[in-house]
Design a protein around this motif. Structure first.
Motif: not given
Length: 485
Positions: A433-444
């Motif tokens: 159940g860990m919270t996730l903040l994610f940066i990426s320039h690729y949607e995949d």
């Protein structure tokens, strides 16, 4: 610009400390041809680039010819490292983007390249205030001002947003028509139209060399991963919101980096932070991770406590597993892989305390999970870029954080490693159940558990949205080649 060079490699090998790193590589890249080098992380791609540049001792021979005669071309190589590593003096002096580039070429050329890379609005910004993607563009312009005959680009697309990647494709294709031989280390999904040939590497040698048209007949098959049990991770549970921001604005000089952010992240939510290079994404994560001095003057609450109400930066960091492109750059060159992972227990850049038995065992578990157990005592700098990113991910997870804040976690990974990391994050969220903040320039690259988006444009939030997304069961990134004209 002179005519193209041909490049002839004959039995090129590299041996260090008794280990054969490159093994009898032979091929010919004819004049007017342009090469992409593929291969898993650690296959020898960057070593081959260093040999071509002339910065690594080797046996065998490399010949350069122009119109059939021996030539001594100017070879420019842009390695896959943090861009600021080569601009220490400019950083110390507070030099701007334009001032830094004027040391390498005339003002008219600098202006021209800034315009082509759409960096004119940032021309007078100090380079310390440029985003990672903007720094990558600066690094490329720096080398182009030297007018190279051969340009070797090692993962140049890493960290660039969609628009910047499109611009870079156009620049590469233009250079390829103007007499510059392009050698590109990249993945198959990001291939400029000018590339004519590819070399596939494995185990320090070239296992496949062919015209690029044959890529369409090759199957890009990912290795099937066993469902290896995760090293023990605690359930990530917290009562109340993990992040609360009200009217948060951050300035750097006269530049507004973030403008009126109102944002709440609840326990167990997974968010994608979107935006172009320089939009403010990394600044937002720095506020959360306790690394930005202006956080104390803002209405920011983390884990139920307002910033500045008595908590230390270490109270914040111990609950957050953090990765950024800059983090890898901070570690000392003499630190081992084991020490980097172990430092995650203390959130220090280096290991200054002895691990107890349980902590040492946990480091070994993560090393084994990422198949890095044989490299535990290797120096971090001896690993490939992809392996280093996996080490940082293990460091982020080692302390059982409540939240993962990941700025480009798949940067530097090959396609199979990227897919593995995405599946790993999906497993971690499902099991803890860990919270996730994610940066990426690729949607995949975005895990399917991400159901919320915040999008930034020049520091201003343009979108807060909850989405319904299918899991990426068949991701287009990991299938056939995508070419931008």
């Amino acid at each position: 610009m002179e005519t193209y060079c041909s490049i002839i490699l004959n039995n090129v090998s590299v041996q260090q400390a008794g280990h054969l790193l490159l093994d009898h590589i032979s091929f010919t890249l004819n004049a007017g041809e342009h090469l992409a080098i593929f291969g898993a992380s650690g296959s020898g791609k960057s070593l081959l680039a260093q040999v071509l540049k002339g910065s690594l001792l080797h046996t065998g021979s490399i010949e350069y010819k122009r119109s059939g005669r021996p030539a001594a071309p100017f070879v420019a190589y842009i390695p896959s490292v943090h861009p600021l590593e080569n601009y220490v003096a400019a950083v110390k002096s507070g030099a701007t983007l334009t001032e830094t580039l004027l040391h390498k070429g005339p003002a008219a050329d600098v202006t021209n390249w800034l315009e082509k890379f759409q960096l004119t609005p940032r021309a007078h910004a100090p380079i310390t205030r440029l985003s990672y993607g903007e720094l990558k563009k600066m690094q490329l312009i720096d080398h182009l001002l030297g007018q190279p005959d051969i340009l070797i680009l090692d993962r140049i697309f890493t960290g660039l947003d969609v628009k910047s990647r499109t611009v870079l494709h156009k620049v590469i294709n233009l250079l390829a028509t103007e007499g510059v031989t392009i050698i590109l280390i990249a993945d198959r999904h990001e291939l400029p139209a000018s590339i004519t040939h590819f070399a596939e590497m494995a185990g320090g040698t070239v296992i496949n060399y062919a015209p690029v048209e044959k890529l369409g007949f090759m199957k890009s098959v990912l290795p099937r991963e066993p469902e290896t049990p995760l090293p023990s991770l605690k359930k990530a549970y917290h009562i109340g919101p993990l992040i609360g921001m009200k009217q948060v604005s951050i300035r750097s000089g006269n530049t507004l980096l973030l403008n009126n952010i109102n944002w709440q992240v609840n326990n167990g939510e997974c968010w994608l932070i979107k935006g172009h290079n320089g939009a403010g994404k990394s600044t937002l994560l720095r506020l959360i991770n306790g690394d930005h001095p202006q956080a104390y003057a803002q209405q920011i609450s983390l884990f139920g406590r307002k910033r500045g109400s008595g908590e230390s930066v270490w109270d914040i960091k111990r609950r957050i597993g953090f990765i950024s492109p800059e983090l890898q750059h901070l570690f000392d060159r003499d630190i081992s892989v084991f020490e980097v992972i172990g430092s995650g227990f203390f959130d220090t850049i280096g290991l200054f305390e002895k691990l107890d038995e349980a902590q040492a065992l946990k480091v070994k578990e993560w090393l084994s999970f990422f198949s890095l157990q044989d490299k535990a005592r290797h120096l971090m700098t001896t690993l490939s870029g992809g392996e280093r990113r996996l080490v940082l991910l293990a460091r982020a997870l080692i302390k059982d954080p409540l939240m993962l804040a990941l700025d480009g976690p798949c940067q530097g990974l090959d396609d199979s490693q990227s897919a593995m990391v995405v599946r790993l994050l999906e497993r971690i969220h499902a099991e803890t159940g860990m919270t996730l903040l994610f940066i990426s320039h690729y949607e995949d690259e975005v895990p399917s558990c991400v159901k919320h988006i915040i999008e930034l444009e020049n520091g201003h939030p343009t979108l807060y949205k909850k989405i319904a997304r299918p899991a990426f069961a068949t991701s287009k990134k990991y299938t056939l080649t995508h070419r931008v004209l």
